[in-house]
Write a protein that holds these residues in place. Structure first.
Motif, PDB file in Angstrom:
ATOM      1  N   PRO A 120     -39.173 101.713 -11.638  1.00  0.00           N
ATOM      2  CA  PRO A 120     -37.941 101.273 -12.307  1.00  0.00           C
ATOM      3  C   PRO A 120     -36.693 101.412 -11.425  1.00  0.00           C
ATOM      4  O   PRO A 120     -35.741 100.658 -11.591  1.00  0.00           O
ATOM      5  N   ALA A 121     -36.701 102.352 -10.474  1.00  0.00           N
ATOM      6  CA  ALA A 121     -35.535 102.548  -9.604  1.00  0.00           C
ATOM      7  C   ALA A 121     -35.987 102.618  -8.150  1.00  0.00           C
ATOM      8  O   ALA A 121     -37.113 103.028  -7.851  1.00  0.00           O
ATOM      9  N   VAL A 136     -37.632 114.516   0.768  1.00  0.00           N
ATOM     10  CA  VAL A 136     -36.972 114.798  -0.503  1.00  0.00           C
ATOM     11  C   VAL A 136     -36.606 113.432  -1.054  1.00  0.00           C
ATOM     12  O   VAL A 136     -35.943 112.641  -0.376  1.00  0.00           O
ATOM     13  N   ILE A 137     -37.062 113.127  -2.264  1.00  0.00           N
ATOM     14  CA  ILE A 137     -36.884 111.793  -2.835  1.00  0.00           C
ATOM     15  C   ILE A 137     -36.206 111.902  -4.192  1.00  0.00           C
ATOM     16  O   ILE A 137     -36.523 112.789  -4.982  1.00  0.00           O
ATOM     17  N   GLN A 138     -35.300 110.971  -4.450  1.00  0.00           N
ATOM     18  CA  GLN A 138     -34.703 110.861  -5.785  1.00  0.00           C
ATOM     19  C   GLN A 138     -34.553 109.385  -6.122  1.00  0.00           C
ATOM     20  O   GLN A 138     -34.506 108.528  -5.237  1.00  0.00           O
ATOM     21  N   ASP A 139     -34.506 109.089  -7.421  1.00  0.00           N
ATOM     22  CA  ASP A 139     -34.232 107.727  -7.852  1.00  0.00           C
ATOM     23  C   ASP A 139     -32.795 107.363  -7.493  1.00  0.00           C
ATOM     24  O   ASP A 139     -31.890 108.197  -7.577  1.00  0.00           O
ATOM     25  N   GLU A 140     -32.595 106.124  -7.100  1.00  0.00           N
ATOM     26  CA  GLU A 140     -31.253 105.648  -6.785  1.00  0.00           C
ATOM     27  C   GLU A 140     -30.452 105.503  -8.076  1.00  0.00           C
ATOM     28  O   GLU A 140     -30.953 104.967  -9.070  1.00  0.00           O
ATOM     29  N   ALA A 141     -29.235 105.986  -8.058  1.00  0.00           N
ATOM     30  CA  ALA A 141     -28.371 105.929  -9.243  1.00  0.00           C
ATOM     31  C   ALA A 141     -27.673 104.580  -9.368  1.00  0.00           C
ATOM     32  O   ALA A 141     -27.318 103.964  -8.364  1.00  0.00           O
ATOM     33  N   THR A 142     -27.481 104.153 -10.592  1.00  0.00           N
ATOM     34  CA  THR A 142     -26.636 102.986 -10.842  1.00  0.00           C
ATOM     35  C   THR A 142     -25.183 103.454 -10.894  1.00  0.00           C
ATOM     36  O   THR A 142     -24.904 104.653 -10.952  1.00  0.00           O
ATOM     37  N   ARG A 143     -24.253 102.521 -10.926  1.00  0.00           N
ATOM     38  CA  ARG A 143     -22.834 102.879 -11.033  1.00  0.00           C
ATOM     39  C   ARG A 143     -22.608 103.711 -12.300  1.00  0.00           C
ATOM     40  O   ARG A 143     -21.915 104.718 -12.279  1.00  0.00           O
ATOM     41  N   ALA A 144     -23.242 103.336 -13.391  1.00  0.00           N
ATOM     42  CA  ALA A 144     -23.065 104.056 -14.654  1.00  0.00           C
ATOM     43  C   ALA A 144     -23.613 105.483 -14.579  1.00  0.00           C
ATOM     44  O   ALA A 144     -23.099 106.383 -15.224  1.00  0.00           O
ATOM     45  N   GLU A 145     -24.644 105.686 -13.779  1.00  0.00           N
ATOM     46  CA  GLU A 145     -25.256 107.009 -13.662  1.00  0.00           C
ATOM     47  C   GLU A 145     -24.550 107.922 -12.660  1.00  0.00           C
ATOM     48  O   GLU A 145     -24.729 109.124 -12.689  1.00  0.00           O
ATOM     49  N   SER A 146     -23.752 107.334 -11.790  1.00  0.00           N
ATOM     50  CA  SER A 146     -23.112 108.111 -10.723  1.00  0.00           C
ATOM     51  C   SER A 146     -21.796 108.703 -11.209  1.00  0.00           C
ATOM     52  O   SER A 146     -20.809 107.989 -11.382  1.00  0.00           O
ATOM     53  N   SER A 151     -19.802 110.574  -9.589  1.00  0.00           N
ATOM     54  CA  SER A 151     -18.796 110.520  -8.522  1.00  0.00           C
ATOM     55  C   SER A 151     -18.317 109.101  -8.256  1.00  0.00           C
ATOM     56  O   SER A 151     -17.283 108.910  -7.635  1.00  0.00           O
ATOM     57  N   GLY A 152     -19.074 108.107  -8.712  1.00  0.00           N
ATOM     58  CA  GLY A 152     -18.741 106.723  -8.396  1.00  0.00           C
ATOM     59  C   GLY A 152     -19.131 106.350  -6.980  1.00  0.00           C
ATOM     60  O   GLY A 152     -18.860 105.245  -6.521  1.00  0.00           O
ATOM     61  N   LYS A 153     -19.784 107.257  -6.273  1.00  0.00           N
ATOM     62  CA  LYS A 153     -20.203 107.019  -4.891  1.00  0.00           C
ATOM     63  C   LYS A 153     -21.694 106.694  -4.873  1.00  0.00           C
ATOM     64  O   LYS A 153     -22.460 107.189  -5.682  1.00  0.00           O
ATOM     65  N   PRO A 154     -22.115 105.888  -3.908  1.00  0.00           N
ATOM     66  CA  PRO A 154     -23.535 105.564  -3.807  1.00  0.00           C
ATOM     67  C   PRO A 154     -24.330 106.752  -3.279  1.00  0.00           C
ATOM     68  O   PRO A 154     -23.782 107.652  -2.639  1.00  0.00           O
ATOM     69  N   ASP A 155     -25.627 106.750  -3.546  1.00  0.00           N
ATOM     70  CA  ASP A 155     -26.514 107.786  -3.023  1.00  0.00           C
ATOM     71  C   ASP A 155     -26.578 107.714  -1.495  1.00  0.00           C
ATOM     72  O   ASP A 155     -26.709 108.719  -0.822  1.00  0.00           O
ATOM     73  N   ARG A 188     -21.868 103.087   1.781  1.00  0.00           N
ATOM     74  CA  ARG A 188     -20.426 103.189   1.594  1.00  0.00           C
ATOM     75  C   ARG A 188     -19.879 102.484   0.358  1.00  0.00           C
ATOM     76  O   ARG A 188     -18.755 102.717  -0.024  1.00  0.00           O
ATOM     77  N   ARG A 189     -20.641 101.568  -0.230  1.00  0.00           N
ATOM     78  CA  ARG A 189     -20.134 100.806  -1.360  1.00  0.00           C
ATOM     79  C   ARG A 189     -20.963 101.041  -2.608  1.00  0.00           C
ATOM     80  O   ARG A 189     -22.127 101.374  -2.523  1.00  0.00           O
ATOM     81  N   VAL A 190     -20.357 100.811  -3.754  1.00  0.00           N
ATOM     82  CA  VAL A 190     -21.056 100.927  -5.023  1.00  0.00           C
ATOM     83  C   VAL A 190     -20.965  99.581  -5.724  1.00  0.00           C
ATOM     84  O   VAL A 190     -19.914  98.984  -5.811  1.00  0.00           O
ATOM     85  N   SER A 191     -22.086  99.112  -6.228  1.00  0.00           N
ATOM     86  CA  SER A 191     -22.097  97.903  -7.047  1.00  0.00           C
ATOM     87  C   SER A 191     -22.742  98.280  -8.372  1.00  0.00           C
ATOM     88  O   SER A 191     -22.940  99.455  -8.648  1.00  0.00           O
TER      89      SER A 191
END
Length: 145
Positions: free
Chosen positions: A89-90, A111-121, A123-127, A130-133
């Motif tokens: 799913p991610a 070390v692995i984690q699911d990538e966060a969406t903008r709504a899940e972040s 901090s508003g920063k990408p995992d 440099r950019r968040v969509s």
């Protein structure tokens, strides 16, 4: 100065090996980068080089690996990157730690984690990057000025 050269060579080796296996799926060439005695510490991958290669063979054909920041010291290389189109799913964000021995990838931890969406972040920063969509899928390539 020699240590700096070796660190640069080790980083280049890991990036080339990852691209060859995960993106190009060139298993014959990938064998020249991974030790036949490769030690795998990841709990989701079967032991050895064969376990890693079998995992990639079973992954969706459009799986892609995008490297991000990479550091090296001594015989260790750490690369922070994204695995996308993995059939989950991610996407996965991973910090892969690789030990180099005799010019080959000899041992691996991650070390692995699911990538966060903008709504899940929060901090508003990408995992990674440099950019968040909407779904954080920034390019790791630096902007040309």
């Amino acid at each position: 100065m020699i240590a700096d050269t070796t660190a640069q060579q080790n980083k280049a080796l890991v990036l080339k090996a990852f691209d060859t296996l995960f993106n190009k799926r060139d298993y014959a060439t990938a064998e020249t980068y991974w030790s036949p005695d490769y030690i795998q510490h990841s709990s989701h991958i079967e032991p050895g080089r064969k376990g890693l290669f079998d995992l990639v063979r079973a992954a969706p054909a459009n799986m892609k690996y995008e490297p991000g920041p990479i550091v090296a010291e001594g015989d260790l290389v750490i690369v922070h990157g994204r695995f996308s189109n993995i059939g989950q799913p991610a996407n996965w964000i991973a910090a892969d730690i690789v030990r180099i021995e005799n010019g080959l990838l000899a041992e691996h931890w991650d070390v692995i984690q699911d990538e966060a969406t903008r709504a899940e972040s929060h901090s508003g920063k990408p995992d990674v990057g440099r950019r968040v969509s909407g779904l954080i899928t920034p390019s790791f390539r630096r902007r040309r000025r």
